[in-house]
Design a protein around this motif. Sequence first.
Motif, PDB file in Angstrom:
ATOM      1  N   THR A  66      64.241  -5.815 -57.330  1.00 19.42           N
ATOM      2  CA  THR A  66      65.054  -6.802 -56.610  1.00 19.42           C
ATOM      3  C   THR A  66      64.955  -6.581 -55.101  1.00 19.42           C
ATOM      4  O   THR A  66      64.833  -7.542 -54.329  1.00 19.42           O
ATOM      5  N   ALA A  67      64.991  -5.318 -54.687  1.00 19.36           N
ATOM      6  CA  ALA A  67      64.872  -5.006 -53.260  1.00 19.36           C
ATOM      7  C   ALA A  67      63.538  -5.480 -52.707  1.00 19.36           C
ATOM      8  O   ALA A  67      63.477  -6.067 -51.619  1.00 19.36           O
ATOM      9  N   ARG A  68      62.460  -5.271 -53.464  1.00 21.85           N
ATOM     10  CA  ARG A  68      61.135  -5.723 -53.013  1.00 21.85           C
ATOM     11  C   ARG A  68      61.077  -7.241 -52.935  1.00 21.85           C
ATOM     12  O   ARG A  68      60.465  -7.803 -52.015  1.00 21.85           O
ATOM     13  N   ARG A  69      61.704  -7.937 -53.905  1.00 23.68           N
ATOM     14  CA  ARG A  69      61.706  -9.401 -53.858  1.00 23.68           C
ATOM     15  C   ARG A  69      62.453  -9.909 -52.622  1.00 23.68           C
ATOM     16  O   ARG A  69      62.041 -10.895 -51.999  1.00 23.68           O
ATOM     17  N   ASP A  70      63.519  -9.212 -52.262  1.00 27.04           N
ATOM     18  CA  ASP A  70      64.252  -9.593 -51.046  1.00 27.04           C
ATOM     19  C   ASP A  70      63.363  -9.453 -49.806  1.00 27.04           C
ATOM     20  O   ASP A  70      63.345 -10.327 -48.934  1.00 27.04           O
ATOM     21  N   LEU A  71      62.613  -8.367 -49.751  1.00 31.48           N
ATOM     22  CA  LEU A  71      61.735  -8.145 -48.596  1.00 31.48           C
ATOM     23  C   LEU A  71      60.592  -9.155 -48.571  1.00 31.48           C
ATOM     24  O   LEU A  71      60.196  -9.623 -47.492  1.00 31.48           O
ATOM     25  N   VAL A  72      60.067  -9.495 -49.735  1.00 34.51           N
ATOM     26  CA  VAL A  72      59.018 -10.515 -49.809  1.00 34.51           C
ATOM     27  C   VAL A  72      59.547 -11.846 -49.279  1.00 34.51           C
ATOM     28  O   VAL A  72      58.869 -12.554 -48.515  1.00 34.51           O
ATOM     29  N   LYS A  73      60.766 -12.199 -49.672  1.00 33.54           N
ATOM     30  CA  LYS A  73      61.383 -13.442 -49.216  1.00 33.54           C
ATOM     31  C   LYS A  73      61.543 -13.456 -47.700  1.00 33.54           C
ATOM     32  O   LYS A  73      61.216 -14.452 -47.024  1.00 33.54           O
ATOM     33  N   LEU A  74      62.020 -12.371 -47.148  1.00 31.12           N
ATOM     34  CA  LEU A  74      62.200 -12.284 -45.695  1.00 31.12           C
ATOM     35  C   LEU A  74      60.864 -12.320 -44.956  1.00 31.12           C
ATOM     36  O   LEU A  74      60.749 -12.901 -43.872  1.00 31.12           O
ATOM     37  N   GLU A  75      59.843 -11.703 -45.561  1.00 30.70           N
ATOM     38  CA  GLU A  75      58.514 -11.735 -44.951  1.00 30.70           C
ATOM     39  C   GLU A  75      57.958 -13.146 -44.942  1.00 30.70           C
ATOM     40  O   GLU A  75      57.345 -13.574 -43.959  1.00 30.70           O
ATOM     41  N   GLU A  76      58.173 -13.902 -46.013  1.00 33.10           N
ATOM     42  CA  GLU A  76      57.712 -15.287 -46.075  1.00 33.10           C
ATOM     43  C   GLU A  76      58.374 -16.151 -45.007  1.00 33.10           C
ATOM     44  O   GLU A  76      57.791 -17.129 -44.531  1.00 33.10           O
ATOM     45  N   GLU A  77      59.586 -15.779 -44.624  1.00 28.35           N
ATOM     46  CA  GLU A  77      60.311 -16.510 -43.581  1.00 28.35           C
ATOM     47  C   GLU A  77      59.978 -15.992 -42.177  1.00 28.35           C
ATOM     48  O   GLU A  77      60.561 -16.447 -41.193  1.00 28.35           O
ATOM     49  N   SER A 108      60.748 -13.228 -40.929  1.00 28.24           N
ATOM     50  CA  SER A 108      61.898 -12.532 -40.362  1.00 28.24           C
ATOM     51  C   SER A 108      61.688 -11.035 -40.246  1.00 28.24           C
ATOM     52  O   SER A 108      62.386 -10.366 -39.474  1.00 28.24           O
ATOM     53  N   ILE A 109      60.751 -10.483 -41.036  1.00 24.93           N
ATOM     54  CA  ILE A 109      60.490  -9.051 -41.028  1.00 24.93           C
ATOM     55  C   ILE A 109      58.997  -8.790 -41.126  1.00 24.93           C
ATOM     56  O   ILE A 109      58.204  -9.705 -41.398  1.00 24.93           O
ATOM     57  N   ILE A 110      58.645  -7.531 -40.919  1.00 22.35           N
ATOM     58  CA  ILE A 110      57.301  -7.042 -41.228  1.00 22.35           C
ATOM     59  C   ILE A 110      57.460  -5.963 -42.289  1.00 22.35           C
ATOM     60  O   ILE A 110      58.177  -4.979 -42.077  1.00 22.35           O
ATOM     61  N   ARG A 111      56.851  -6.166 -43.448  1.00 25.00           N
ATOM     62  CA  ARG A 111      56.952  -5.169 -44.511  1.00 25.00           C
ATOM     63  C   ARG A 111      56.104  -3.955 -44.178  1.00 25.00           C
ATOM     64  O   ARG A 111      54.989  -4.068 -43.670  1.00 25.00           O
ATOM     65  N   THR A 112      56.653  -2.802 -44.478  1.00 22.41           N
ATOM     66  CA  THR A 112      55.942  -1.544 -44.279  1.00 22.41           C
ATOM     67  C   THR A 112      55.898  -0.805 -45.604  1.00 22.41           C
ATOM     68  O   THR A 112      56.500  -1.230 -46.591  1.00 22.41           O
ATOM     69  N   ARG A 113      55.211   0.305 -45.608  1.00 21.12           N
ATOM     70  CA  ARG A 113      55.155   1.104 -46.826  1.00 21.12           C
ATOM     71  C   ARG A 113      56.539   1.670 -47.113  1.00 21.12           C
ATOM     72  O   ARG A 113      57.038   2.529 -46.386  1.00 21.12           O
ATOM     73  N   GLY A 114      57.188   1.148 -48.140  1.00 24.65           N
ATOM     74  CA  GLY A 114      58.503   1.645 -48.527  1.00 24.65           C
ATOM     75  C   GLY A 114      59.668   0.948 -47.884  1.00 24.65           C
ATOM     76  O   GLY A 114      60.817   1.365 -48.070  1.00 24.65           O
ATOM     77  N   GLY A 115      59.420  -0.135 -47.103  1.00 28.00           N
ATOM     78  CA  GLY A 115      60.544  -0.812 -46.469  1.00 28.00           C
ATOM     79  C   GLY A 115      60.124  -1.937 -45.551  1.00 28.00           C
ATOM     80  O   GLY A 115      59.179  -2.672 -45.843  1.00 28.00           O
TER      81      GLY A 115
END
Length: 258
Positions: free
Chosen positions: A35-46, A48-55
């Motif tokens: 679930t946490a990874r899906r949240d980060l994927v969603k934010l990356e698609e918007e 809003s963030i840059i995903r890194t290894r582990g966060g």
Amino acid sequence: MYQEERLLSILDFLQKNNRISVEEICTMFDVSRDTARRDLVKLEEENSIIRTRGGAILPSIQEEIKNYSKRLETVSQEKKIIGKKAASLIYPNDNIILDTSTTVQACAEHLQNMECTIITNSINQAEVLSNKSHINIQLLGGTLHKEHRFLYGSSVVEKLSDYYVDKLFVGVIGISETGLTIAHEEDGVVKRKMVKQAKQVIVLADHTKLGTNHFFKFASLKDVDLLITDKTPPKAFREILRKNNVELLVADGETKGE
């Protein structure tokens, strides 16, 4: 908690802490790693963030540098005060270099009509000074940067080698312990040469420029003789100036330093 609420909370956490890990998301919201990874994927698609290894981390945001005309429309009272103070340091028979910044243009606008020589690669500075009959203007010829209205290139740098001046008045986008920085390399290369040709290097920078860096470094603090600004900087910044033998002049006329 709905995903939308978690996403807002994640962004709020990032604003305060700059980074977040998957483990922190799991702990904060009592959710699974998936679930946490899906949240980060969603934010990356918007975006809003840059995903890194582990966060994730927040994307770096650089302030847009407006073109010269737009910057002139928003010249602050602080810049006008700084420009007026700078102009008071120019005396009859001085040989001066003025760079291309809007704060330095404020200096040109306040300059008295006296016998002196002004060298510049700014078509705006030349235009402002053209109405002052006693001032000799040397406009450095080169390639015109149309958006920011300055002349640059090897011909400008080579011509500067012919001049040795009393004072250089130069603007910056950032001034810090790292040095003096500007947005455009082609402008910075010319400024770097200007610094070498001046007996006294005077930086004009309002308080928002202090302690910040930008894209291209053209000089170090040790190259600077005097900084004119509009507010007394914090003690830590004044100490940096002192260590680099930079005098400080606050534009209300009060000199600060320790």
